[in-house]
Design an enzyme around this catalytic site. Structure first.
Site, PDB file in Angstrom:
ATOM      1  N   GLY A  82      -1.465  15.291  -2.423  1.00  0.00           N
ATOM      2  CA  GLY A  82      -1.038  14.750  -1.137  1.00  0.00           C
ATOM      3  C   GLY A  82      -0.807  15.846  -0.116  1.00  0.00           C
ATOM      4  O   GLY A  82      -1.187  15.706   1.052  1.00  0.00           O
ATOM      5  N   TYR A 121       6.661  12.702   4.569  1.00  0.00           N
ATOM      6  CA  TYR A 121       6.339  12.988   5.965  1.00  0.00           C
ATOM      7  C   TYR A 121       7.488  13.699   6.673  1.00  0.00           C
ATOM      8  O   TYR A 121       7.258  14.622   7.465  1.00  0.00           O
ATOM      9  CB  TYR A 121       5.921  11.714   6.702  1.00  0.00           C
ATOM     10  CG  TYR A 121       4.620  11.173   6.168  1.00  0.00           C
ATOM     11  CD1 TYR A 121       3.463  11.955   6.167  1.00  0.00           C
ATOM     12  CD2 TYR A 121       4.550   9.900   5.629  1.00  0.00           C
ATOM     13  CE1 TYR A 121       2.271  11.478   5.656  1.00  0.00           C
ATOM     14  CE2 TYR A 121       3.347   9.416   5.114  1.00  0.00           C
ATOM     15  CZ  TYR A 121       2.214  10.214   5.129  1.00  0.00           C
ATOM     16  OH  TYR A 121       1.033   9.745   4.621  1.00  0.00           O
ATOM     17  N   ILE A 143      -3.301   8.346   3.667  1.00  0.00           N
ATOM     18  CA  ILE A 143      -3.255   9.387   2.636  1.00  0.00           C
ATOM     19  C   ILE A 143      -2.756   8.669   1.394  1.00  0.00           C
ATOM     20  O   ILE A 143      -1.628   8.159   1.380  1.00  0.00           O
ATOM     21  CB  ILE A 143      -2.287  10.543   2.941  1.00  0.00           C
ATOM     22  CG1 ILE A 143      -2.750  11.405   4.096  1.00  0.00           C
ATOM     23  CG2 ILE A 143      -2.141  11.434   1.689  1.00  0.00           C
ATOM     24  CD1 ILE A 143      -1.864  12.608   4.367  1.00  0.00           C
ATOM     25  N   TYR A 144      -3.604   8.591   0.402  1.00  0.00           N
ATOM     26  CA  TYR A 144      -3.240   7.943  -0.859  1.00  0.00           C
ATOM     27  C   TYR A 144      -3.660   8.831  -2.012  1.00  0.00           C
ATOM     28  O   TYR A 144      -4.744   9.421  -1.984  1.00  0.00           O
ATOM     29  CB  TYR A 144      -3.912   6.572  -1.008  1.00  0.00           C
ATOM     30  CG  TYR A 144      -3.337   5.520  -0.101  1.00  0.00           C
ATOM     31  CD1 TYR A 144      -2.123   4.904  -0.407  1.00  0.00           C
ATOM     32  CD2 TYR A 144      -3.989   5.140   1.051  1.00  0.00           C
ATOM     33  CE1 TYR A 144      -1.588   3.946   0.429  1.00  0.00           C
ATOM     34  CE2 TYR A 144      -3.463   4.175   1.900  1.00  0.00           C
ATOM     35  CZ  TYR A 144      -2.261   3.583   1.581  1.00  0.00           C
ATOM     36  OH  TYR A 144      -1.724   2.631   2.405  1.00  0.00           O
ATOM     37  N   ASN A 154       8.466   2.172   1.769  1.00  0.00           N
ATOM     38  CA  ASN A 154       7.850   3.255   1.002  1.00  0.00           C
ATOM     39  C   ASN A 154       8.657   4.548   1.219  1.00  0.00           C
ATOM     40  O   ASN A 154       8.233   5.470   1.918  1.00  0.00           O
ATOM     41  CB  ASN A 154       6.384   3.427   1.405  1.00  0.00           C
ATOM     42  CG  ASN A 154       5.617   4.312   0.453  1.00  0.00           C
ATOM     43  OD1 ASN A 154       6.196   5.041  -0.350  1.00  0.00           O
ATOM     44  ND2 ASN A 154       4.295   4.270   0.551  1.00  0.00           N
ATOM     45  N   LYS A 213       9.615  15.703   5.273  1.00  0.00           N
ATOM     46  CA  LYS A 213       9.579  17.070   4.752  1.00  0.00           C
ATOM     47  C   LYS A 213       8.522  17.901   5.478  1.00  0.00           C
ATOM     48  O   LYS A 213       8.661  19.115   5.645  1.00  0.00           O
ATOM     49  CB  LYS A 213       9.284  17.033   3.247  1.00  0.00           C
ATOM     50  CG  LYS A 213       9.194  18.396   2.581  1.00  0.00           C
ATOM     51  CD  LYS A 213       8.768  18.268   1.143  1.00  0.00           C
ATOM     52  CE  LYS A 213       7.259  18.224   1.144  1.00  0.00           C
ATOM     53  NZ  LYS A 213       6.569  18.446  -0.059  1.00  0.00           N
TER      54      LYS A 213
END
Length: 169
Positions: A106, A140, A94-95, A133, A142
């Site tokens: 996102g 993630y 996912i970018y 990161n 969250k």
């Protein structure tokens, strides 16, 4: 912001957003040589075409009008990079372009991954995220992911550690 499932004819759009977002995310923390090697090997026409036509992978592109601003790649079965558990779905990528961070692209892509996993009756969803990161790790967490392991991600000459995270569905 709109999402679309990428098809083979979307190769150039996927390739463009993949290269742009990967470079934005990792260029500052890696050597130029390693970055060039990775972009060349992983985002070539042949590689992207192969991934787009793989029945065990799905790409989704986030669009701002006619401009791709982010993307998602999920894998099932033997296309998963590691676990290859028939009951799981891997979020491989996912970018989102930095200019669109905080604008829900996102989150929309993540929710699409959940929708795909649920439509396939998967038990859990998993991914690997670079230990440095912190922003992605927070995203993630969250969204209900917890760390369960680590693995080495080879980036050119550099061995980097990814945190493996999962979310039960």
């Amino acid at each position: 912001m709109e999402l679309s499932i990428a098809r083979p004819e979307d190769l150039k759009a996927v390739q463009l957003i993949a290269k742009e977002t990967f470079f934005e995310t990792f260029a500052a923390d890696n050597t130029e040589a390693d970055m060039i090697q990775y972009l060349t090997e992983n985002f070539s026409d042949e590689k992207i075409k192969s991934e787009l036509t793989n029945p065990e992978s799905v790409f989704c592109i986030a669009w701002d009008n006619e401009t791709p601003v982010g993307y998602l790649k999920v894998n099932t079965g033997t296309s998963q990079t590691e676990l290859r558990d028939a009951t799981s779905l891997e979020i491989e990528r996912i970018y989102v372009k930095q200019a669109f961070h905080g604008k829900k692209a996102g989150q929309l892509l993540f929710e699409k991954a959940l929708e795909i996993a649920r439509s396939l009756s998967k038990s859990y969803i998993w991914l690997g995220v670079w230990e440095k990161n912190a922003k992605a790790i927070r995203f993630y967490e969250k969204n209900g992911f917890t760390a369960f392991d680590k693995h080495i991600f080879r980036f050119g000459e550099d061995e980097q550690t990814d945190i493996m995270m999962k979310k039960d569905l």
